[in-house]
Design a protein around this motif. Sequence first.
Motif, PDB file in Angstrom:
ATOM      1  N   VAL A 291     -29.749  12.011   4.096  1.00 46.78           N
ATOM      2  CA  VAL A 291     -29.205  12.745   2.956  1.00 46.78           C
ATOM      3  C   VAL A 291     -29.081  14.225   3.281  1.00 46.78           C
ATOM      4  CG1 VAL A 291     -29.612  13.441   0.560  1.00 46.78           C
ATOM      5  CG2 VAL A 291     -30.053  11.086   1.279  1.00 46.78           C
ATOM      6  N   THR A 292     -27.831  14.688   3.329  1.00 48.60           N
ATOM      7  CA  THR A 292     -27.544  16.113   3.512  1.00 48.60           C
ATOM      8  C   THR A 292     -26.761  16.673   2.338  1.00 48.60           C
ATOM      9  OG1 THR A 292     -25.512  15.602   4.735  1.00 48.60           O
ATOM     10  CG2 THR A 292     -27.535  15.880   6.022  1.00 48.60           C
ATOM     11  N   GLY A 293     -26.350  15.801   1.429  1.00 51.01           N
ATOM     12  CA  GLY A 293     -25.584  16.258   0.274  1.00 51.01           C
ATOM     13  C   GLY A 293     -25.417  15.136  -0.735  1.00 51.01           C
ATOM     14  N   ALA A 294     -24.689  15.442  -1.812  1.00 51.42           N
ATOM     15  CA  ALA A 294     -24.533  14.498  -2.916  1.00 51.42           C
ATOM     16  C   ALA A 294     -23.793  13.229  -2.500  1.00 51.42           C
ATOM     17  CB  ALA A 294     -23.801  15.170  -4.079  1.00 51.42           C
ATOM     18  N   ASP A 295     -22.831  13.342  -1.583  1.00 53.88           N
ATOM     19  CA  ASP A 295     -22.078  12.152  -1.152  1.00 53.88           C
ATOM     20  C   ASP A 295     -22.996  11.121  -0.507  1.00 53.88           C
ATOM     21  OD1 ASP A 295     -19.723  13.184  -2.094  1.00 53.88           O
ATOM     22  OD2 ASP A 295     -19.048  13.957  -0.156  1.00 53.88           O
ATOM     23  N   ASP A 296     -23.960  11.593   0.275  1.00 53.58           N
ATOM     24  CA  ASP A 296     -24.905  10.678   0.916  1.00 53.58           C
ATOM     25  C   ASP A 296     -25.786   9.996  -0.128  1.00 53.58           C
ATOM     26  OD1 ASP A 296     -24.047  11.388   3.526  1.00 53.58           O
ATOM     27  OD2 ASP A 296     -25.254  13.202   3.396  1.00 53.58           O
ATOM     28  N   VAL A 297     -26.170  10.731  -1.156  1.00 53.03           N
ATOM     29  CA  VAL A 297     -26.977  10.144  -2.226  1.00 53.03           C
ATOM     30  C   VAL A 297     -26.217   9.017  -2.911  1.00 53.03           C
ATOM     31  CG1 VAL A 297     -28.084  10.578  -4.454  1.00 53.03           C
ATOM     32  CG2 VAL A 297     -28.271  12.266  -2.619  1.00 53.03           C
ATOM     33  N   LEU A 298     -24.926   9.251  -3.226  1.00 56.92           N
ATOM     34  CA  LEU A 298     -24.126   8.224  -3.902  1.00 56.92           C
ATOM     35  C   LEU A 298     -23.931   6.996  -3.017  1.00 56.92           C
ATOM     36  CD1 LEU A 298     -21.380  10.432  -5.617  1.00 56.92           C
ATOM     37  CD2 LEU A 298     -23.350   9.309  -6.685  1.00 56.92           C
ATOM     38  N   ALA A 299     -23.686   7.223  -1.730  1.00 56.09           N
ATOM     39  CA  ALA A 299     -23.499   6.101  -0.812  1.00 56.09           C
ATOM     40  C   ALA A 299     -24.770   5.267  -0.716  1.00 56.09           C
ATOM     41  CB  ALA A 299     -23.074   6.606   0.566  1.00 56.09           C
ATOM     42  N   ASN A 300     -25.918   5.924  -0.591  1.00 55.38           N
ATOM     43  CA  ASN A 300     -27.190   5.202  -0.517  1.00 55.38           C
ATOM     44  C   ASN A 300     -27.490   4.477  -1.826  1.00 55.38           C
ATOM     45  OD1 ASN A 300     -27.545   6.100   2.072  1.00 55.38           O
ATOM     46  ND2 ASN A 300     -29.027   7.689   1.559  1.00 55.38           N
ATOM     47  N   TRP A 301     -27.157   5.123  -2.938  1.00 54.68           N
ATOM     48  CA  TRP A 301     -27.358   4.504  -4.260  1.00 54.68           C
ATOM     49  C   TRP A 301     -26.650   3.151  -4.318  1.00 54.68           C
ATOM     50  CZ3 TRP A 301     -29.636   6.409  -8.927  1.00 54.68           C
ATOM     51  CH2 TRP A 301     -29.319   5.688 -10.079  1.00 54.68           C
ATOM     52  N   ASP A 302     -25.373   3.129  -3.922  1.00 53.38           N
ATOM     53  CA  ASP A 302     -24.606   1.877  -3.969  1.00 53.38           C
ATOM     54  C   ASP A 302     -25.157   0.851  -2.985  1.00 53.38           C
ATOM     55  OD1 ASP A 302     -22.900   2.680  -5.975  1.00 53.38           O
ATOM     56  OD2 ASP A 302     -21.387   3.483  -4.607  1.00 53.38           O
ATOM     57  N   ALA A 303     -25.576   1.314  -1.805  1.00 60.94           N
ATOM     58  CA  ALA A 303     -26.103   0.383  -0.804  1.00 60.94           C
ATOM     59  C   ALA A 303     -27.388  -0.275  -1.299  1.00 60.94           C
ATOM     60  CB  ALA A 303     -26.349   1.127   0.514  1.00 60.94           C
ATOM     61  N   ILE A 304     -28.287   0.516  -1.875  1.00 57.81           N
ATOM     62  CA  ILE A 304     -29.548  -0.024  -2.378  1.00 57.81           C
ATOM     63  C   ILE A 304     -29.294  -0.936  -3.571  1.00 57.81           C
ATOM     64  CG2 ILE A 304     -31.743   0.594  -3.457  1.00 57.81           C
ATOM     65  CD1 ILE A 304     -31.631   3.208  -1.799  1.00 57.81           C
ATOM     66  N   LYS A 305     -28.355  -0.534  -4.426  1.00 58.52           N
ATOM     67  CA  LYS A 305     -28.057  -1.293  -5.637  1.00 58.52           C
ATOM     68  C   LYS A 305     -27.660  -2.729  -5.307  1.00 58.52           C
ATOM     69  CE  LYS A 305     -25.258  -0.767  -9.823  1.00 58.52           C
ATOM     70  NZ  LYS A 305     -24.263   0.105 -10.492  1.00 58.52           N
TER      71      LYS A 305
END
Length: 305
Positions: free
Chosen positions: A139-153
Amino acid sequence: MPRDEITAALGALDDITRRLRLECPWDREQDERTIVPHTLEEAYELADAANSGDDAKLRDELGDVLFQVHFLSLLLEERGAGDLAAVAAGCRRKLIRRHPHVFAEDSPEMTEVLEADRAGREARESQLTERAGAQLRDVTGADDVLANWDAIKQTEAGREGGIFGEVPDNLPSLLFARKVQRRAASSGFDPIDVDAAIEAAHAELDRLAETIRAGARAATFQALGDALFAVTNIARKAKADPEIALRSASVRFRDRVLRAEVLADAEGQTWAELSDDGRLGYYAQVLFAERPGGGDVPPEEPQDD
């Protein structure tokens, strides 16, 4: 605000919700299917309040949405399917699980969540979650957070599988388009940058113009959808909410027309009886007045409801 004040306020709201369910004829008649339209209405009013910059209105609308959460949770409780505490606990676990950049795997919070997953019927999915951890982005920014959110979901218990699993078909069209695009991007399919997205939108608009000139109604319908989808993709890449942006533009247009009508009325003109050029002339005055250094335009007169 102190924790005890928050607890007391939420408890008092829960007490009122339960009393209304028992004593109010209208509240007693409601179920999920009848109350959800009101939930959606309150959500839209909340969005409008947030966009307006009116904190008092925002606070009021947040309360209305909070009541909806309490009421729907009470319906779950009545049939033994959960309660407000279970809803809050589930939300907390979900937020911890989807923020591994905040809660490390060996943190007390993440350990608690993973142990609960393993102990329950979510064991298989929790194992998938752990395996997916190696595939998460740094995680270096908000885009990485959103991508990880969807992957974990996608690894969580009870979730519909697939790239587009659990994307509701009944979302408003612009939000549906953005969510579909976001899911595709999370899967790795996001081949163009914002500049290319703008070029693609221009191409779709050119195609739309061709179908309109050709009088091809079916092709126009499809081309219009493709153009709107392309513009939504620009909004996603520009990190702008297309639903709120379009609503804001609609409000600006509405207010400009109303102000143009006031201008016409001030000069003894009836808006409906003006020529197209006449109406456009008053509308142009409103646009000119909005520019820095533009002249004043009379405000819209208040009207009775």
